[in-house]
Design a protein around this motif. Structure first.
Motif, PDB file in Angstrom:
ATOM      1  N   LYS A 186       0.865  -1.192   0.000  1.00  0.00           N
ATOM      2  CA  LYS A 186       0.000   0.000   0.000  1.00  0.00           C
ATOM      3  C   LYS A 186       0.897   1.237   0.000  1.00  0.00           C
ATOM      4  O   LYS A 186       1.748   1.374   0.885  1.00  0.00           O
ATOM      5  CB  LYS A 186      -0.902  -0.008   1.232  1.00  0.00           C
ATOM      6  CG  LYS A 186      -1.817  -1.230   1.291  1.00  0.00           C
ATOM      7  CD  LYS A 186      -2.569  -1.301   2.608  1.00  0.00           C
ATOM      8  CE  LYS A 186      -3.409  -2.571   2.687  1.00  0.00           C
ATOM      9  NZ  LYS A 186      -4.105  -2.724   3.970  1.00  0.00           N
ATOM     10  N   PHE A 187       0.699   2.113  -0.979  1.00  0.00           N
ATOM     11  CA  PHE A 187       1.571   3.272  -1.107  1.00  0.00           C
ATOM     12  C   PHE A 187       1.064   4.444  -0.264  1.00  0.00           C
ATOM     13  O   PHE A 187       0.667   5.485  -0.785  1.00  0.00           O
ATOM     14  CB  PHE A 187       1.746   3.655  -2.581  1.00  0.00           C
ATOM     15  CG  PHE A 187       2.627   2.700  -3.322  1.00  0.00           C
ATOM     16  CD1 PHE A 187       4.014   2.812  -3.275  1.00  0.00           C
ATOM     17  CD2 PHE A 187       2.073   1.651  -4.048  1.00  0.00           C
ATOM     18  CE1 PHE A 187       4.828   1.914  -3.950  1.00  0.00           C
ATOM     19  CE2 PHE A 187       2.876   0.748  -4.719  1.00  0.00           C
ATOM     20  CZ  PHE A 187       4.267   0.870  -4.669  1.00  0.00           C
ATOM     21  N   ASN A 188       1.079   4.242   1.050  1.00  0.00           N
ATOM     22  CA  ASN A 188       0.847   5.344   1.983  1.00  0.00           C
ATOM     23  C   ASN A 188       1.956   5.296   3.023  1.00  0.00           C
ATOM     24  O   ASN A 188       2.600   4.257   3.219  1.00  0.00           O
ATOM     25  CB  ASN A 188      -0.535   5.264   2.628  1.00  0.00           C
ATOM     26  CG  ASN A 188      -0.748   3.963   3.392  1.00  0.00           C
ATOM     27  OD1 ASN A 188      -0.055   3.678   4.365  1.00  0.00           O
ATOM     28  ND2 ASN A 188      -1.687   3.143   2.924  1.00  0.00           N
ATOM     29  N   LYS A 189       2.203   6.428   3.673  1.00  0.00           N
ATOM     30  CA  LYS A 189       3.391   6.517   4.526  1.00  0.00           C
ATOM     31  C   LYS A 189       3.335   5.569   5.727  1.00  0.00           C
ATOM     32  O   LYS A 189       4.371   5.093   6.194  1.00  0.00           O
ATOM     33  CB  LYS A 189       3.649   7.953   4.982  1.00  0.00           C
ATOM     34  CG  LYS A 189       2.583   8.598   5.817  1.00  0.00           C
ATOM     35  CD  LYS A 189       2.957  10.061   6.073  1.00  0.00           C
ATOM     36  CE  LYS A 189       1.859  10.786   6.820  1.00  0.00           C
ATOM     37  NZ  LYS A 189       2.151  12.217   6.993  1.00  0.00           N
ATOM     38  N   GLU A 190       2.130   5.266   6.227  1.00  0.00           N
ATOM     39  CA  GLU A 190       2.010   4.358   7.370  1.00  0.00           C
ATOM     40  C   GLU A 190       2.464   2.947   6.990  1.00  0.00           C
ATOM     41  O   GLU A 190       3.228   2.317   7.722  1.00  0.00           O
ATOM     42  CB  GLU A 190       0.566   4.317   7.887  1.00  0.00           C
ATOM     43  CG  GLU A 190       0.086   5.575   8.577  1.00  0.00           C
ATOM     44  CD  GLU A 190      -0.318   6.659   7.587  1.00  0.00           C
ATOM     45  OE1 GLU A 190      -0.509   6.333   6.384  1.00  0.00           O
ATOM     46  OE2 GLU A 190      -0.439   7.823   8.007  1.00  0.00           O
ATOM     47  N   PHE A 191       2.014   2.469   5.838  1.00  0.00           N
ATOM     48  CA  PHE A 191       2.370   1.109   5.410  1.00  0.00           C
ATOM     49  C   PHE A 191       3.849   1.035   5.031  1.00  0.00           C
ATOM     50  O   PHE A 191       4.546   0.090   5.425  1.00  0.00           O
ATOM     51  CB  PHE A 191       1.515   0.674   4.217  1.00  0.00           C
ATOM     52  CG  PHE A 191       1.688  -0.787   3.866  1.00  0.00           C
ATOM     53  CD1 PHE A 191       0.949  -1.764   4.520  1.00  0.00           C
ATOM     54  CD2 PHE A 191       2.606  -1.185   2.899  1.00  0.00           C
ATOM     55  CE1 PHE A 191       1.115  -3.110   4.207  1.00  0.00           C
ATOM     56  CE2 PHE A 191       2.786  -2.523   2.583  1.00  0.00           C
ATOM     57  CZ  PHE A 191       2.033  -3.491   3.238  1.00  0.00           C
ATOM     58  N   VAL A 413      13.578   5.445   0.193  1.00  0.00           N
ATOM     59  CA  VAL A 413      13.361   6.617  -0.671  1.00  0.00           C
ATOM     60  C   VAL A 413      11.865   6.922  -0.790  1.00  0.00           C
ATOM     61  O   VAL A 413      11.438   8.082  -0.697  1.00  0.00           O
ATOM     62  CB  VAL A 413      13.981   6.390  -2.071  1.00  0.00           C
ATOM     63  CG1 VAL A 413      13.517   7.461  -3.055  1.00  0.00           C
ATOM     64  CG2 VAL A 413      15.506   6.397  -1.979  1.00  0.00           C
ATOM     65  N   ILE A 414      11.052   5.872  -0.983  1.00  0.00           N
ATOM     66  CA  ILE A 414       9.592   6.056  -1.067  1.00  0.00           C
ATOM     67  C   ILE A 414       9.034   6.628   0.233  1.00  0.00           C
ATOM     68  O   ILE A 414       8.201   7.528   0.219  1.00  0.00           O
ATOM     69  CB  ILE A 414       8.895   4.707  -1.403  1.00  0.00           C
ATOM     70  CG1 ILE A 414       9.239   4.271  -2.830  1.00  0.00           C
ATOM     71  CG2 ILE A 414       7.367   4.833  -1.269  1.00  0.00           C
ATOM     72  CD1 ILE A 414       8.838   2.841  -3.155  1.00  0.00           C
ATOM     73  N   LEU A 415       9.552   6.121   1.373  1.00  0.00           N
ATOM     74  CA  LEU A 415       9.110   6.623   2.671  1.00  0.00           C
ATOM     75  C   LEU A 415       9.435   8.114   2.829  1.00  0.00           C
ATOM     76  O   LEU A 415       8.583   8.902   3.250  1.00  0.00           O
ATOM     77  CB  LEU A 415       9.757   5.818   3.808  1.00  0.00           C
ATOM     78  CG  LEU A 415       9.433   6.309   5.229  1.00  0.00           C
ATOM     79  CD1 LEU A 415       7.944   6.206   5.515  1.00  0.00           C
ATOM     80  CD2 LEU A 415      10.229   5.526   6.267  1.00  0.00           C
ATOM     81  N   VAL A 416      10.675   8.499   2.491  1.00  0.00           N
ATOM     82  CA  VAL A 416      11.077   9.901   2.603  1.00  0.00           C
ATOM     83  C   VAL A 416      10.205  10.771   1.688  1.00  0.00           C
ATOM     84  O   VAL A 416       9.743  11.850   2.086  1.00  0.00           O
ATOM     85  CB  VAL A 416      12.576  10.063   2.248  1.00  0.00           C
ATOM     86  CG1 VAL A 416      12.951  11.553   2.120  1.00  0.00           C
ATOM     87  CG2 VAL A 416      13.449   9.382   3.295  1.00  0.00           C
ATOM     88  N   TYR A 417       9.960  10.292   0.453  1.00  0.00           N
ATOM     89  CA  TYR A 417       9.129  11.035  -0.489  1.00  0.00           C
ATOM     90  C   TYR A 417       7.714  11.222   0.073  1.00  0.00           C
ATOM     91  O   TYR A 417       7.151  12.337   0.025  1.00  0.00           O
ATOM     92  CB  TYR A 417       9.064  10.292  -1.823  1.00  0.00           C
ATOM     93  CG  TYR A 417       8.019  10.851  -2.772  1.00  0.00           C
ATOM     94  CD1 TYR A 417       8.252  12.045  -3.471  1.00  0.00           C
ATOM     95  CD2 TYR A 417       6.793  10.192  -2.960  1.00  0.00           C
ATOM     96  CE1 TYR A 417       7.269  12.570  -4.325  1.00  0.00           C
ATOM     97  CE2 TYR A 417       5.838  10.713  -3.811  1.00  0.00           C
ATOM     98  CZ  TYR A 417       6.071  11.899  -4.478  1.00  0.00           C
ATOM     99  OH  TYR A 417       5.115  12.408  -5.318  1.00  0.00           O
ATOM    100  N   LEU A 418       7.119  10.138   0.606  1.00  0.00           N
ATOM    101  CA  LEU A 418       5.760  10.231   1.148  1.00  0.00           C
ATOM    102  C   LEU A 418       5.682  11.136   2.362  1.00  0.00           C
ATOM    103  O   LEU A 418       4.704  11.857   2.562  1.00  0.00           O
ATOM    104  CB  LEU A 418       5.247   8.826   1.494  1.00  0.00           C
ATOM    105  CG  LEU A 418       4.972   7.878   0.300  1.00  0.00           C
ATOM    106  CD1 LEU A 418       4.633   6.479   0.790  1.00  0.00           C
ATOM    107  CD2 LEU A 418       3.854   8.415  -0.581  1.00  0.00           C
ATOM    108  N   GLN A 419       6.747  11.105   3.171  1.00  0.00           N
ATOM    109  CA  GLN A 419       6.783  11.985   4.358  1.00  0.00           C
ATOM    110  C   GLN A 419       6.842  13.447   3.931  1.00  0.00           C
ATOM    111  O   GLN A 419       6.147  14.295   4.496  1.00  0.00           O
ATOM    112  CB  GLN A 419       8.012  11.651   5.234  1.00  0.00           C
ATOM    113  CG  GLN A 419       7.938  10.316   5.952  1.00  0.00           C
ATOM    114  CD  GLN A 419       6.997  10.329   7.143  1.00  0.00           C
ATOM    115  OE1 GLN A 419       6.381  11.334   7.466  1.00  0.00           O
ATOM    116  NE2 GLN A 419       6.871   9.187   7.811  1.00  0.00           N
ATOM    117  N   LEU A 420       7.658  13.748   2.933  1.00  0.00           N
ATOM    118  CA  LEU A 420       7.821  15.128   2.472  1.00  0.00           C
ATOM    119  C   LEU A 420       6.592  15.633   1.715  1.00  0.00           C
ATOM    120  O   LEU A 420       6.226  16.817   1.790  1.00  0.00           O
ATOM    121  CB  LEU A 420       9.055  15.248   1.572  1.00  0.00           C
ATOM    122  CG  LEU A 420      10.415  15.042   2.268  1.00  0.00           C
ATOM    123  CD1 LEU A 420      11.541  15.049   1.251  1.00  0.00           C
ATOM    124  CD2 LEU A 420      10.646  16.105   3.341  1.00  0.00           C
TER     125      LEU A 420
END
Length: 423
Positions: A186-191, A413-420
């Motif tokens: 799931k492409f959300n920051k929590e997952f 990288v995906i996590l950092v992108y979603l956080q930003l």
């Protein structure tokens, strides 16, 4: 009768073969790891069950590389880095490792204390934390390496309780099968955060350092450090593979337990191991709750000596001080003082307003962010013929090692992108 005796002899020989790999694998599922897996199961049900299948070959390949580096060079990972790489890389690893490992120790001590309080409510959790710290410090300082290794190895049996807990609750086998072998992302920051956390707590940098150093310790004890051969490498691989498989199974069954019992019961937020244990009580019964709680204490007793020992190996190898769990206190004062300081600092986090339990996921994420860099260095060492001679990586090891770097880097990288981006 003869066949039974033959099988029991084989099992006994295999048990004797197991050592650093089994202990490393078991320590990977420490109370902070249990909290991460419990949160994954509670928040997302069985959606992260597949990660145990993906993580196993990656963690086994990397731990084998670390063990081989220790066996071939007769140095821990820090010593090898010090000898062959620029000092800034070594100091950078120290900078990242120290706070994460101390926080991990603090979280494990707090988790053990809290679970001790659940089992004996009349005694405050802080008393349990102090008692566990004193016991661990005494055992590490006064027992020789062989005794410590033996105790840790037999404590691994405690972790078998996690294989029992899920079967105390009715399971949907088809749903479990699908979740195990068909990945869900799931492409959300929590997952993605929990995914990075799972990868960080299973493929943890502190385990890399521990594996290499303890292999050296084991070989020196056996007085075989000048006789590395294919048989020793083969035995090491079996030990590491079994330890990592054991770790993966424990992770799998914790996610399975919390992903069915807690998620279905409407409990989606678990921040501590005691919350996970308490939540199991009304939903899965007293036995599940007790087994889960006892398992937390057992895993803490395995993991904390590994965490503190790892930190001490890193510092003593960096500065060239005497080291080794097989040495007496007066022979390696700095080594044991660092262990004591790390335990005391970890314990103190509970008293100075910092909640190490709440920072558990962040510690795992920090591991997840820093691990790819260290894995890349390990791959470079493992493929360097000047260092490793004939024991450089094979093709499969390189494929799995580079896969770990790519997967962990991509997730981070995906996590950092979603956080930003705020998604």
């Amino acid at each position: 009768m003869k066949n039974t005796k033959k099988h029991s002899n084989k099992l006994l020989r295999f048990w004797k073969l197991l050592g650093p790999g089994l202990v490393t694998g078991a320590s990977d599922d420490d109370p902070s790891g249990i909290a991460t897996y419990s949160q994954a199961g509670a928040a997302f049900g069985l959606s992260t069950l597949w990660t145990s299948i993906v993580a196993f070959p990656l963690m086994a390949a990397i731990q084998q590389m670390c063990a081989r580096i220790g066996l071939v060079t007769n140095h821990g990972l820090t010593g090898t880095l010090k000898e062959h790489y620029p000092r800034p890389i070594l100091y950078l690893m120290l900078l990242f490792s120290f706070p994460a490992i101390v926080m991990n120790i603090g979280a494990d001590i707090a988790g053990m204390g809290a679970v001790g309080n659940l089992l004996f409510p009349a005694i405050d959790a802080t008393y349990f934390s102090v008692v566990f710290t004193i016991i661990l410090l005494g055992l590490i300082i006064y027992l020789p390496y062989l005794k410590i290794a033996s105790i840790l190895k037999y404590l691994c049996i405690v972790m078998l309780v996690y294989f029992i807990v899920p079967f105390l609750y009715k399971q949907d086998l088809m749903k479990i099968f699908k979740a195990t072998f068909i990945p869900t992302i799931k492409f959300n920051k929590e997952f993605i955060a929990i995914l990075v956390g799972i990868l960080g707590t299973t493929i943890s940098p502190y385990l890399f350092f521990w594996q290499a150093s303890v292999e050296v310790e084991e070989m020196q004890h056996k007085k075989k450090h000048l006789m590395v051969n294919k048989k020793i490498i083969h035995d090491m691989k079996e030990d590491v593979d079994f330890g990592m498989a054991f770790s993966g199974f424990v992770m799998y069954f914790i996610i399975l337990t919390t992903g069915t019992v807690l998620f279905k019961g409407g409990i989606h937020q678990i921040e501590t191991v005691e919350q996970a244990a308490m939540a199991l009580k009304p939903l899965a019964g007293n036995l599940a709750y007790l087994l889960f709680a006892i398992g937390v204490i057992g895993t803490g007793l395995i993991a904390i000596p590994v965490l503190s020992g790892c930190l001490s190996y890193i510092f003593t190898e960096t500065f060239g001080w005497e080291e080794g769990l097989d040495k007496k206190f007066h022979e390696a004062k700095a080594f044991y003082v660092i262990i004591a300081i790390s335990l005391i600092l970890g314990l103190s986090l509970n008293y100075i307003g910092i909640s190490p339990i709440k920072a558990l996921i962040y510690t795992a994420i920090l591991y997840g962010l820093t691990a790819p860099v260290l894995i890349a260095i390990i791959l470079h060492i493992s493929n360097n013929k000047k260092i490793m001679g004939e024991y450089v990586n094979g093709r499969i090891s390189n494929v799995l090692g580079f896969s770990a770097v790519i997967i962990m880097t991509a997730a981070s990288v995906i996590l950092v992108y979603l956080q930003l981006s705020g998604n």
